[in-house]
Motif scaffolding. Structure first.
Motif, PDB file in Angstrom:
ATOM      1  N   LEU A   1      39.370  29.964  -3.962  1.00  0.00           N
ATOM      2  CA  LEU A   1      40.074  30.166  -2.686  1.00  0.00           C
ATOM      3  C   LEU A   1      40.007  31.393  -2.578  1.00  0.00           C
ATOM      4  N   LEU A   2      40.202  32.568  -3.414  1.00  0.00           N
ATOM      5  CA  LEU A   2      40.192  33.639  -3.278  1.00  0.00           C
ATOM      6  C   LEU A   2      38.956  33.897  -3.459  1.00  0.00           C
ATOM      7  N   PHE A   3      37.801  33.341  -3.731  1.00  0.00           N
ATOM      8  CA  PHE A   3      36.130  33.479  -3.694  1.00  0.00           C
ATOM      9  C   PHE A   3      35.254  33.348  -1.358  1.00  0.00           C
ATOM     10  N   ALA A   4      36.245  32.208  -1.718  1.00  0.00           N
ATOM     11  CA  ALA A   4      35.956  32.306  -0.078  1.00  0.00           C
ATOM     12  C   ALA A   4      36.569  32.545   0.880  1.00  0.00           C
ATOM     13  N   PHE A   5      38.238  33.323   0.491  1.00  0.00           N
ATOM     14  CA  PHE A   5      38.584  34.548   1.836  1.00  0.00           C
ATOM     15  C   PHE A   5      37.778  35.437   1.743  1.00  0.00           C
ATOM     16  N   ALA A   6      37.425  35.832  -0.058  1.00  0.00           N
ATOM     17  CA  ALA A   6      36.855  37.151   0.491  1.00  0.00           C
ATOM     18  C   ALA A   6      35.323  37.713   0.633  1.00  0.00           C
ATOM     19  N   THR A   7      34.869  36.234   1.290  1.00  0.00           N
ATOM     20  CA  THR A   7      32.701  36.110   1.385  1.00  0.00           C
ATOM     21  C   THR A   7      33.338  35.571   3.225  1.00  0.00           C
ATOM     22  N   ILE A   8      34.956  34.967   3.286  1.00  0.00           N
ATOM     23  CA  ILE A   8      34.790  35.018   4.275  1.00  0.00           C
ATOM     24  C   ILE A   8      35.135  36.039   5.331  1.00  0.00           C
ATOM     25  N   TYR A   9      36.104  36.414   4.625  1.00  0.00           N
ATOM     26  CA  TYR A   9      37.024  37.920   5.624  1.00  0.00           C
ATOM     27  C   TYR A   9      36.789  38.886   5.390  1.00  0.00           C
ATOM     28  N   LEU A  10      37.025  39.032   4.241  1.00  0.00           N
ATOM     29  CA  LEU A  10      36.519  40.507   3.616  1.00  0.00           C
ATOM     30  C   LEU A  10      35.060  40.879   3.832  1.00  0.00           C
ATOM     31  N   LEU A  11      34.168  40.864   3.239  1.00  0.00           N
ATOM     32  CA  LEU A  11      32.896  40.942   3.494  1.00  0.00           C
ATOM     33  C   LEU A  11      32.800  41.380   4.327  1.00  0.00           C
ATOM     34  N   PRO A  12      32.758  40.516   5.941  1.00  0.00           N
ATOM     35  CA  PRO A  12      32.578  40.767   7.013  1.00  0.00           C
ATOM     36  C   PRO A  12      33.257  42.302   7.432  1.00  0.00           C
ATOM     37  N   THR A  13      34.475  42.098   6.857  1.00  0.00           N
ATOM     38  CA  THR A  13      35.382  43.359   7.504  1.00  0.00           C
ATOM     39  C   THR A  13      34.402  44.625   6.678  1.00  0.00           C
ATOM     40  N   LEU A  14      34.830  44.412   5.426  1.00  0.00           N
ATOM     41  CA  LEU A  14      34.122  45.243   4.843  1.00  0.00           C
ATOM     42  C   LEU A  14      32.390  46.185   5.025  1.00  0.00           C
ATOM     43  N   SER A  15      31.689  44.852   5.387  1.00  0.00           N
ATOM     44  CA  SER A  15      30.452  45.331   6.261  1.00  0.00           C
ATOM     45  C   SER A  15      30.815  45.818   7.474  1.00  0.00           C
ATOM     46  N   ALA A  16      31.412  45.747   8.101  1.00  0.00           N
ATOM     47  CA  ALA A  16      31.486  46.296   9.555  1.00  0.00           C
ATOM     48  C   ALA A  16      32.389  47.518   9.895  1.00  0.00           C
ATOM     49  N   ALA A  17      32.981  47.793   8.963  1.00  0.00           N
ATOM     50  CA  ALA A  17      34.345  49.122   9.222  1.00  0.00           C
ATOM     51  C   ALA A  17      32.974  50.029   8.345  1.00  0.00           C
ATOM     52  N   GLY A  18      32.130  49.824   7.425  1.00  0.00           N
ATOM     53  CA  GLY A  18      30.807  50.627   7.398  1.00  0.00           C
ATOM     54  C   GLY A  18      29.928  51.103   8.164  1.00  0.00           C
ATOM     55  N   LEU A  19      28.885  50.269   8.956  1.00  0.00           N
ATOM     56  CA  LEU A  19      28.613  50.171  10.128  1.00  0.00           C
ATOM     57  C   LEU A  19      29.180  51.519  10.914  1.00  0.00           C
TER      58      LEU A  19
END
Length: 268
Positions: free
Chosen positions: A30-48
């Motif tokens: 569940l934590l892996f799914a959460f990180a993949t679905i929510y955190l990864l796109p959010t952090l990538s968008a914030a970096g860009l």
């Protein structure tokens, strides 16, 4: 000598160990799914967004017309538009701002309605109908013109007037009620508009009056939420959405596509 009591304790211990390992495995997934679905796109968008050139304040921003709407004088037909544009500051990495534009039949100008955190409660014509928001060009979420627009105009105006957070000070940037809460309220109240706000419209899932559950006026979409912090929406317009801390992930049914937190919608 065989002792049944000791044997039962041993079985219980083994069962507990297996259950614990299974639970931990599920939690990790569940934590892996959460990180993949929510955190990864959010952090990538914030970096860009961090490295993107943008105005440092509202004073430096361009608020002029983006020219995405036809001139009001070009057609006598009624029109209803919902527009959305990326907002300013670092919150622009994950969030957008939405507003409503209307034009009655025969009118020579548009009316723009929105809720912001300053000034009058529901602002009318504070900016140009298709004006940029913090220099960001708006996109059209839905466009209704002609007889359909004229027929729906009273419902839209009634929904705008009935918005429960229209008093001064009735605004909260996160999780709501904010500008997107206002527009989402109108879309749920007038489902004939046939649209939902994009996934980056943070605050859209905050239900008025602090409700935990709501069904759209036509019964085709349902929403369940914990004050906009976590919840689910499902139906013909929403597709299947999972909300967490204002971020939305899901799939679209009516128009096939996927909804990615902080990124937006990809598809038809």
């Amino acid at each position: 000598m065989f002792c049944p009591q000791i044997s039962m304790i041993g079985y219980a211990s083994i069962s507990y160990s297996i259950a614990t390992k299974t639970s931990m495995k599920i939690l990790r997934r569940l934590l892996f799914a959460f990180a993949t679905i929510y955190l990864l796109p959010t952090l990538s968008a914030a970096g860009l967004w961090y490295f993107k050139e943008r105005p440092q304040s509202w004073r430096d921003a361009d608020w002029s017309s983006a020219g995405v709407l036809p001139q009001a004088t070009e057609s006598p037909d009624a029109a209803i538009y919902v527009l959305s544009a990326t907002t300013g500051g670092m919150k622009g990495a994950v969030a957008s701002h939405a507003w409503i534009v209307t034009k009655s039949e025969g009118a020579s100008s548009y009316d723009r309605y929105e809720k912001v955190g300053w000034g009058k409660p529901i602002r009318k014509n504070a900016y140009q109908a298709d004006g940029r928001w913090y220099s960001n060009e708006p996109r059209i979420v839905v466009a209704i013109t002609g007889e359909d627009a004229q027929r729906l105009m009273p419902k839209v105006e009634q929904a705008i007037a009935a918005y429960p957070y229209s008093a001064p000070g009735a605004y909260r940037l996160w999780p709501g009620p904010n500008s997107n809460t206002f527009v989402a309220h109108v879309l749920r109240s007038v489902p004939e508009l046939g649209a939902v706000l994009p996934p980056d419209a943070v605050g859209r899932d905050y239900l008025p009056e602090g409700e935990f559950f709501q069904i759209d006026a036509d019964g085709r979409d349902l929403h369940a939420t914990l004050y906009g912090l976590a919840g689910i929406s499902a139906g013909w317009r929403s597709g299947l959405e999972l909300h967490f801390m204002g971020l939305v992930a899901g799939i679209d049914i009516a128009r096939p596509g996927i909804k990615i937190p902080a990124v937006g919608r990809l598809g038809m």
